[in-house]
Motif scaffolding. Structure first.
Motif, PDB file in Angstrom:
ATOM      1  N   ALA A   1      14.860  -2.531  -5.953  1.00 21.21           N
ATOM      2  CA  ALA A   1      13.922  -1.448  -5.249  1.00 21.21           C
ATOM      3  C   ALA A   1      13.262  -0.542  -6.314  1.00 21.21           C
ATOM      4  CB  ALA A   1      14.801  -0.513  -4.319  1.00 21.21           C
ATOM      5  N   VAL A   2      11.986  -0.242  -6.044  1.00 22.48           N
ATOM      6  CA  VAL A   2      11.208   0.574  -6.748  1.00 22.48           C
ATOM      7  C   VAL A   2      10.651   1.890  -5.949  1.00 22.48           C
ATOM      8  CG1 VAL A   2       8.951   0.884  -8.404  1.00 22.48           C
ATOM      9  CG2 VAL A   2      10.522  -1.083  -8.294  1.00 22.48           C
ATOM     10  N   GLU A   3      10.924   3.044  -6.540  1.00 24.10           N
ATOM     11  CA  GLU A   3      10.496   4.235  -5.745  1.00 24.10           C
ATOM     12  C   GLU A   3       9.433   5.032  -6.639  1.00 24.10           C
ATOM     13  OE1 GLU A   3      13.955   6.511  -5.008  1.00 24.10           O
ATOM     14  OE2 GLU A   3      14.609   5.319  -3.711  1.00 24.10           O
TER      15      GLU A   3
ATOM     16  N   LEU B   1       7.278   6.689  -2.165  1.00 21.81           N
ATOM     17  CA  LEU B   1       6.899   5.516  -1.858  1.00 21.81           C
ATOM     18  C   LEU B   1       7.735   4.524  -2.242  1.00 21.81           C
ATOM     19  CD1 LEU B   1       3.013   5.284  -2.306  1.00 21.81           C
ATOM     20  CD2 LEU B   1       4.126   5.920  -0.233  1.00 21.81           C
ATOM     21  N   ASN B   2       8.266   3.559  -1.616  1.00 22.20           N
ATOM     22  CA  ASN B   2       9.284   2.814  -1.955  1.00 22.20           C
ATOM     23  C   ASN B   2       9.168   1.317  -1.592  1.00 22.20           C
ATOM     24  OD1 ASN B   2      10.960   2.344   0.651  1.00 22.20           O
ATOM     25  ND2 ASN B   2      10.600   4.523   0.557  1.00 22.20           N
TER      26      ASN B   2
ATOM     27  N   ASN C   1      10.175  -5.384   1.865  1.00 19.91           N
ATOM     28  CA  ASN C   1       9.602  -4.274   2.625  1.00 19.91           C
ATOM     29  C   ASN C   1       9.104  -3.123   1.726  1.00 19.91           C
ATOM     30  OD1 ASN C   1      11.605  -1.839   2.620  1.00 19.91           O
ATOM     31  ND2 ASN C   1      12.988  -3.530   3.156  1.00 19.91           N
ATOM     32  N   ILE C   2       8.095  -2.660   2.133  1.00 20.05           N
ATOM     33  CA  ILE C   2       7.234  -1.290   1.703  1.00 20.05           C
ATOM     34  C   ILE C   2       7.312  -0.294   2.690  1.00 20.05           C
ATOM     35  CG2 ILE C   2       5.171  -0.704   0.484  1.00 20.05           C
ATOM     36  CD1 ILE C   2       4.652  -3.280  -0.275  1.00 20.05           C
ATOM     37  N   GLY C   3       7.743   1.192   2.203  1.00 22.66           N
ATOM     38  CA  GLY C   3       7.866   1.997   3.022  1.00 22.66           C
ATOM     39  C   GLY C   3       7.213   3.388   2.271  1.00 22.66           C
ATOM     40  N   ALA C   4       7.270   4.406   3.106  1.00 21.47           N
ATOM     41  CA  ALA C   4       7.028   5.827   2.784  1.00 21.47           C
ATOM     42  C   ALA C   4       8.195   6.762   3.163  1.00 21.47           C
ATOM     43  CB  ALA C   4       5.753   6.367   2.751  1.00 21.47           C
TER      44      ALA C   4
END
Length: 218
Positions: A182-184, A193-194, A209-212
């Motif tokens: 994962a990257v944040e 954002l992650n 998945n990509i999210g905030a």
């Protein structure tokens, strides 16, 4: 179930009586009160007490209300407890090890586990965090015991708010293995954002998945 909830309420009330009043009580904030809104139809509140001593024991109850279409209303009730087995904090190093238990009063499911978190300053620009979790849970619906374990390493750059996390998990008593990256990216004090990619041994393709995330305190 009603008798069980009443008994737990009596225990919490007894804990309130034995907590010493005065300045210490105000500073340590022994009362835990955390309402939350999960969605437009789902609400929850966490109630409990924290004793002001070295082990920092906590115990309480979670009430929820989940209303769905068709006039179906679920009321989850969960009891929980936590004890801090060890805690070390210095300017360059932090270590905390908790023992936690929980019980779902509706389904009869329960669980217990050890959660360890370790954080150190690797350099002026990099921080390293190591997290481990070991636990066992009982599924009241299937009458089965399941063991789980996980470990993650997080490397973050304090100047830019960027972090990379590598995770490994053992699920269903080591019948299934999983891992992820994962990257944040921290945008502001409350907004981040992650994005992540996960792969399990029982799945043919990895998932992503990509999210905030936006956080605030009551």
């Amino acid at each position: 179930m009603v008798k069980f909830i009443s008994t737990a309420g009596a225990v919490i009330a007894a804990m309130m009586v034995i907590i010493p009043a005065g300045k210490t009580m105000a500073e340590d904030r022994p009362l835990i009160w955390a309402p939350s809104k999960n969605s437009d139809t789902s609400y929850a509140v966490k109630l409990g007490l924290r004793l002001p001593n070295e082990l920092q024991p906590e115990a309480g109850i979670n009430f929820g209300l989940d209303s769905q279409k068709g006039a179906v209303v679920n009321t989850p009730v969960r009891f929980w407890g936590k004890v801090t087995a060890s805690s070390i904090q210095t300017p360059a190093y932090q270590l905390k090890r908790d023992i936690r238990v929980n019980l779902d009063a509706v389904t009869g499911s329960s669980g217990a586990g050890v959660i360890m978190s370790e954080k150190r300053i690797a350099s002026e620009a990099l921080d390293v965090e190591l997290s481990r979790q070991y636990g066992v849970r009982y599924d009241g619906g299937t009458d089965n015991w399941v063991g789980e374990a996980s470990q993650s390493v997080k490397v973050s750059r304090s100047g830019t708010g960027t972090a990379v996390i590598i995770e490994a998990r053992a699920l269903d008593t080591f019948k299934e293995l999983a891992g992820g990256v994962a990257v944040e990216q921290k945008i502001s004090e409350r907004l981040s954002l992650n994005g992540r990619i996960d792969q399990t041994t029982n799945a043919g393709k990895p998932t992503s998945n990509i999210g905030a995330r936006y956080t605030f305190k009551w």
